[in-house]
Design a protein around this motif. Structure first.
Motif: not given
Length: 343
Positions: A2, A5, A9, A12-13
């Motif tokens: 992957k 981005v 993403d 989630d971070s």
């Protein structure tokens, strides 16, 4: 593999919703300046393809800076101190919320003058974690800043200070009793000695209490075998050896308030030509991995450093979210490890 981005993403971070991140990236006005700066900074770091560079620059210039957690201690921990593991885990936990961790070593001058270290900016500090900070007046100072404060261990009179903060401790009494009771039964002990300053901190006091009660439970004599003195004595060259030489006889077992004291004791016993465990059993408390072979063969109680870091972060997140929540004390379980020094 992957490479692209996505908004998810980034969400989630930061442990934010996808909707919130999308609002920021689409320049919606219904987002706080702090959240906007946090999202744009993370998008820039992750090389998100559609981040608006101008918006990022403006947010960083005009919005409030992302705040940090301050980790305050009276000494700088080395790789084999419990602080090292706590710091590593705490930093990982708070990073998920967009915070950074700043480290502050409090000097004797800071304590005497009741001044904050110069690199501690209270306006950019969201919360404070204090590790082994045992000075009552300095504890009051930190709790007067209007910032959530959490102590990991504390001075023995901590509860009487009535501070608006929470306390995180490792479990001391039960594990100490389990270790010493097992050794009393296995080796039919009739004498034990405690090594340490039982008024050094809450943890040392609780370990001494468990030592004393276990000795009473098993009818073990302790009166003439303890080496209880102010902390400053133990670091003096030859002091421990002198204390051992003053005694008419030594106990079958020494329980040391921590592993560092156990190491000093074992060194002094060796100087006197005594063997551990053949002549004297020795056990401690901490259980940290070490490059020192005798430390790794020590019967001890292991402290959950990683879990302490995680719990500290979670407790402070809760305090930040609910500022009016009442202070509380939490104990984390510890685990006995029987090894060569007291098998």
């Amino acid at each position: 593999m992957k490479t692209k981005v996505t908004i998810q993403d980034i969400a989630d971070s930061l442990q934010l919703s996808r909707i919130t991140v999308s609002k920021v990236l689409n320049n919606s006005p219904n987002v706080s300046a702090e959240t906007r700066a946090l999202v744009l900074k993370k998008a820039q770091e992750m090389n998100y393809k559609y981040v608006n560079t101008a918006a990022y620059s403006n947010a960083m210039a005009s919005g409030p800076q992302a705040k940090s957690f301050a980790f305050v201690m009276h000494m700088t921990p080395d790789a084999f101190h419990i602080g090292s593991g706590i710091i590593t885990q705490l930093e990982q936990e708070i990073r998920t919320k967009g915070y950074s961790l700043t480290l502050h070593s409090i000097t004797e001058e800071d304590i005497a003058s009741l001044t904050l270290p110069p690199n501690l900016n209270k306006n950019q500090t969201e919360a404070i974690v204090c590790l082994e900070l045992f000075q009552p007046d300095y504890s009051r100072l930190l709790c007067s800043l209007g910032i959530p404060v959490l102590f990991i261990d504390a001075c023995i009179d901590f509860r009487s200070l009535n501070l608006d903060c929470s306390l995180l401790l490792m479990e001391n009494r039960v594990s100490t009793h389990q270790m010493l009771a097992a050794l009393c039964e296995k080796h039919h002990l009739t004498s034990m000695g405690f090594v340490g300053d039982n008024r050094h901190c809450i943890s040392f006091s609780e370990r001494y209490e468990a030592f004393f009660l276990t000795a009473a439970e098993y009818g073990v004599d302790t009166q003439s075998y303890n080496i209880i003195a102010d902390d400053s004595n133990y670091s003096q060259d030859g002091w421990m050896t002198e204390q051992l030489q003053k005694k008419e006889r030594l106990p079958q077992l020494f329980f040391c308030a921590n592993d560092v004291l156990a190491q000093v004791l074992i060194h002094s016993l060796t100087e006197l030509g005594l063997r551990v465990p053949e002549d004297v059993l020795v056990c401690g408390f901490d259980g940290l991995p070490s490059v020192n072979t005798p430390m790794n063969s020590l019967t001890t109680v292991r402290i959950p450093c990683k879990e302490l870091g995680t719990c500290a972060a979670q407790l402070l997140f809760q305090k930040i979210q609910y500022p009016g929540s009442i202070p509380f004390t939490i104990y984390l379980d510890t685990q006995v490890h029987f090894r060569n020094s007291a098998p």
